[in-house]
Write a protein that holds these residues in place. Structure first.
Motif, PDB file in Angstrom:
ATOM      1  N   ASP A   1       0.808  -1.217   0.000  1.00 21.15           N
ATOM      2  CA  ASP A   1       0.000   0.000   0.000  1.00 21.15           C
ATOM      3  C   ASP A   1       0.845   1.273   0.000  1.00 21.15           C
ATOM      4  O   ASP A   1       0.308   2.373  -0.004  1.00 21.15           O
ATOM      5  N   ASP A   2       2.157   1.113   0.020  1.00 18.14           N
ATOM      6  CA  ASP A   2       3.070   2.260   0.066  1.00 18.14           C
ATOM      7  C   ASP A   2       3.586   2.524  -1.347  1.00 18.14           C
ATOM      8  O   ASP A   2       4.594   1.966  -1.785  1.00 18.14           O
ATOM      9  N   GLU A   3       2.899   3.378  -2.083  1.00 18.57           N
ATOM     10  CA  GLU A   3       3.227   3.608  -3.492  1.00 18.57           C
ATOM     11  C   GLU A   3       4.627   4.175  -3.680  1.00 18.57           C
ATOM     12  O   GLU A   3       5.346   3.797  -4.614  1.00 18.57           O
ATOM     13  N   TRP A   4       5.025   5.096  -2.816  1.00 19.25           N
ATOM     14  CA  TRP A   4       6.358   5.696  -2.937  1.00 19.25           C
ATOM     15  C   TRP A   4       7.431   4.642  -2.734  1.00 19.25           C
ATOM     16  O   TRP A   4       8.404   4.574  -3.499  1.00 19.25           O
ATOM     17  N   ALA A   5       7.261   3.796  -1.723  1.00 12.51           N
ATOM     18  CA  ALA A   5       8.245   2.747  -1.460  1.00 12.51           C
ATOM     19  C   ALA A   5       8.319   1.769  -2.617  1.00 12.51           C
ATOM     20  O   ALA A   5       9.405   1.355  -3.032  1.00 12.51           O
ATOM     21  N   LEU A   6       7.171   1.409  -3.172  1.00  8.83           N
ATOM     22  CA  LEU A   6       7.140   0.495  -4.306  1.00  8.83           C
ATOM     23  C   LEU A   6       7.920   1.062  -5.491  1.00  8.83           C
ATOM     24  O   LEU A   6       8.663   0.344  -6.162  1.00  8.83           O
TER      25      LEU A   6
ATOM     26  N   TYR B   1      16.137 -12.533  -7.819  1.00 11.34           N
ATOM     27  CA  TYR B   1      14.967 -12.231  -8.636  1.00 11.34           C
ATOM     28  C   TYR B   1      13.959 -11.362  -7.871  1.00 11.34           C
ATOM     29  O   TYR B   1      13.339 -10.468  -8.446  1.00 11.34           O
ATOM     30  N   LYS B   2      13.791 -11.634  -6.586  1.00 13.11           N
ATOM     31  CA  LYS B   2      12.846 -10.849  -5.783  1.00 13.11           C
ATOM     32  C   LYS B   2      13.288  -9.386  -5.687  1.00 13.11           C
ATOM     33  O   LYS B   2      12.465  -8.474  -5.814  1.00 13.11           O
ATOM     34  N   ILE B   3      14.560  -9.173  -5.463  1.00  5.57           N
ATOM     35  CA  ILE B   3      15.066  -7.800  -5.343  1.00  5.57           C
ATOM     36  C   ILE B   3      15.008  -7.087  -6.691  1.00  5.57           C
ATOM     37  O   ILE B   3      14.559  -5.942  -6.784  1.00  5.57           O
ATOM     38  N   GLU B   4      15.430  -7.768  -7.728  1.00  7.80           N
ATOM     39  CA  GLU B   4      15.402  -7.144  -9.052  1.00  7.80           C
ATOM     40  C   GLU B   4      13.980  -6.903  -9.534  1.00  7.80           C
ATOM     41  O   GLU B   4      13.728  -5.989 -10.328  1.00  7.80           O
ATOM     42  N   GLY B   5      13.046  -7.705  -9.046  1.00  6.79           N
ATOM     43  CA  GLY B   5      11.645  -7.530  -9.430  1.00  6.79           C
ATOM     44  C   GLY B   5      10.901  -6.539  -8.557  1.00  6.79           C
ATOM     45  O   GLY B   5       9.690  -6.352  -8.719  1.00  6.79           O
ATOM     46  N   GLY B   6      11.613  -5.898  -7.597  1.00  9.22           N
ATOM     47  CA  GLY B   6      10.981  -4.903  -6.743  1.00  9.22           C
ATOM     48  C   GLY B   6      10.092  -5.487  -5.675  1.00  9.22           C
ATOM     49  O   GLY B   6       9.243  -4.786  -5.120  1.00  9.22           O
ATOM     50  N   ARG B   7      10.296  -6.771  -5.331  1.00 13.53           N
ATOM     51  CA  ARG B   7       9.460  -7.410  -4.320  1.00 13.53           C
ATOM     52  C   ARG B   7      10.137  -7.485  -2.961  1.00 13.53           C
ATOM     53  O   ARG B   7       9.501  -7.866  -1.984  1.00 13.53           O
ATOM     54  N   ARG B   8      11.403  -7.155  -2.911  1.00 16.94           N
ATOM     55  CA  ARG B   8      12.137  -7.128  -1.647  1.00 16.94           C
ATOM     56  C   ARG B   8      12.991  -5.871  -1.603  1.00 16.94           C
ATOM     57  O   ARG B   8      13.499  -5.400  -2.631  1.00 16.94           O
TER      58      ARG B   8
ATOM     59  N   PRO C   1       8.005   1.783   7.809  1.00 12.97           N
ATOM     60  CA  PRO C   1       6.595   1.993   7.463  1.00 12.97           C
ATOM     61  C   PRO C   1       6.306   3.465   7.192  1.00 12.97           C
ATOM     62  O   PRO C   1       6.951   4.358   7.764  1.00 12.97           O
ATOM     63  N   LYS C   2       5.341   3.732   6.336  1.00  7.50           N
ATOM     64  CA  LYS C   2       5.029   5.092   5.916  1.00  7.50           C
ATOM     65  C   LYS C   2       4.717   6.002   7.108  1.00  7.50           C
ATOM     66  O   LYS C   2       5.173   7.145   7.168  1.00  7.50           O
ATOM     67  N   LYS C   3       3.928   5.528   8.055  1.00  2.00           N
ATOM     68  CA  LYS C   3       3.551   6.390   9.175  1.00  2.00           C
ATOM     69  C   LYS C   3       4.766   6.771  10.018  1.00  2.00           C
ATOM     70  O   LYS C   3       4.820   7.870  10.591  1.00  2.00           O
ATOM     71  N   VAL C   4       5.758   5.873  10.078  1.00  2.39           N
ATOM     72  CA  VAL C   4       6.984   6.188  10.813  1.00  2.39           C
ATOM     73  C   VAL C   4       7.817   7.198  10.028  1.00  2.39           C
ATOM     74  O   VAL C   4       8.401   8.117  10.602  1.00  2.39           O
ATOM     75  N   ARG C   5       7.874   7.042   8.699  1.00  2.00           N
ATOM     76  CA  ARG C   5       8.597   8.011   7.867  1.00  2.00           C
ATOM     77  C   ARG C   5       7.980   9.391   8.006  1.00  2.00           C
ATOM     78  O   ARG C   5       8.683  10.407   8.092  1.00  2.00           O
ATOM     79  N   ASP C   6       6.654   9.440   8.024  1.00  2.08           N
ATOM     80  CA  ASP C   6       5.972  10.728   8.152  1.00  2.08           C
ATOM     81  C   ASP C   6       6.291  11.380   9.495  1.00  2.08           C
ATOM     82  O   ASP C   6       6.541  12.594   9.564  1.00  2.08           O
TER      83      ASP C   6
END
Length: 291
Positions: free
Chosen positions: A24-29, A65-72, A105-110
């Motif tokens: 759910d964190d679009e920026w992180a994704l 593969y997970k890291i290169e695929g943006g899943r980790r 997590p986003k709320k902690v970053r904020d």
């Protein structure tokens, strides 16, 4: 045991050099996808297959593969090793800065972003020590009490995020930090006696910083307006502020001047009812001697 065998054994996922990405964190994704794409391009340009590269950096092909695929989210040591193996001249290692905040997590970053801009922080804590005051082992023990229980990955990220926020103490110019803590928050043996002892020692160190004031609210003083829970106000250089209270405004952050005045009024009374900063230092030193 080989890296490939490690990734296949039960529970190995928590040991892999990366963290799960919040869907759910679009920026992180977006950040993780960009980093993964750069890693893949560098690997392919070097003519290395994923399995070969994984063996070279010391991890399994599946994780590559997970890291290169943006899943980790890759850990710093993964990026450093990748930089060496691919001869990137520091370009891949430099991406550690890009992913440093994404792991939280986003709320902690904020919250960390607000604290990094604040010129003054006012905080009253009734149940636990403020996160900025906690040692790493105390924070880990405290976060371990959450229910539902945090996974090993979630716990590590939560502790790291809390520790990263403490950079506020090293800012120049330094912000003015005021903490009022209920006596019970200093007595609860979170993590055991030795963890609490080291926490009290750290609290004394922080309380002696010139831009920090720590006050203790004795349990015997039961007629102050903090019985509803936590209060926090962050003030910024442009004159704006944001605040929150457990029992006010639906526990939502507020920035309306009228609502902030209510929080500041309550905090001012709490601060006046608490022990002075000097009395609080003596109080904490006494508690340390008893621990």
């Amino acid at each position: 045991m080989t890296a490939e065998a490690e990734t296949e054994r039960p529970g190995a996922e928590a040991d892999e050099p990366g963290w799960e990405v919040d869907p759910d964190d679009e920026w992180a994704l977006a950040v993780v996808a960009t980093v993964g794409r750069q890693l893949k391009l560098r690997r392919e340009a070097a003519g290395m297959r994923a399995g070969e590269f994984g063996a070279a950096v010391g991890y399994g092909e599946d994780l590559v593969y997970k890291i290169e695929g943006g899943r980790r989210i890759p850990r710093p040591e993964y990026l450093e090793r990748a930089d060496e193996v691919l001869g990137a001249g520091g370009l891949l290692a430099a991406m550690k800065e890009d992913v440093a905040k994404v792991r939280y997590p986003k709320k902690v970053r904020d919250l960390a972003e607000l604290e990094s801009r604040a010129v003054e922080l006012l905080s009253y804590g009734s149940h636990n020590l403020h996160g900025l005051l906690q040692t790493e082992e105390y924070a880990r023990a405290l976060l371990s009490t959450r229910r539902p229980t945090l996974s090993a990955d979630e716990l590590e990220r939560a502790v790291a995020a809390r520790m990263a926020r403490k950079a506020v103490f090293d800012r120049v110019p330094a912000p003015e930090l005021s903490f009022v803590q209920e006596e019970v928050t200093l007595r609860r043996p979170v993590g055991g006696r030795m963890v609490l002892r080291r926490q009290l020692e750290h609290l004394l160190h922080v309380a002696r910083l010139r831009h920090v004031e720590v006050q203790v609210m004795p349990t015997s003083r039961g007629d102050h307006p903090g019985t509803g829970g936590r209060i926090q106000v962050l003030k910024f250089g442009d004159g704006t502020a944001v605040g929150r209270a457990d029992d006010e405004f639906g526990n939502r952050p507020v920035s309306d001047p009228r609502q902030l005045r209510i929080l500041e009024l309550r905090y001012g009374i709490i601060r006046a009812e608490a022990l002075t900063a000097r009395e609080s230092l003596a109080f904490i030193e006494q508690m340390l001697g008893e621990t």
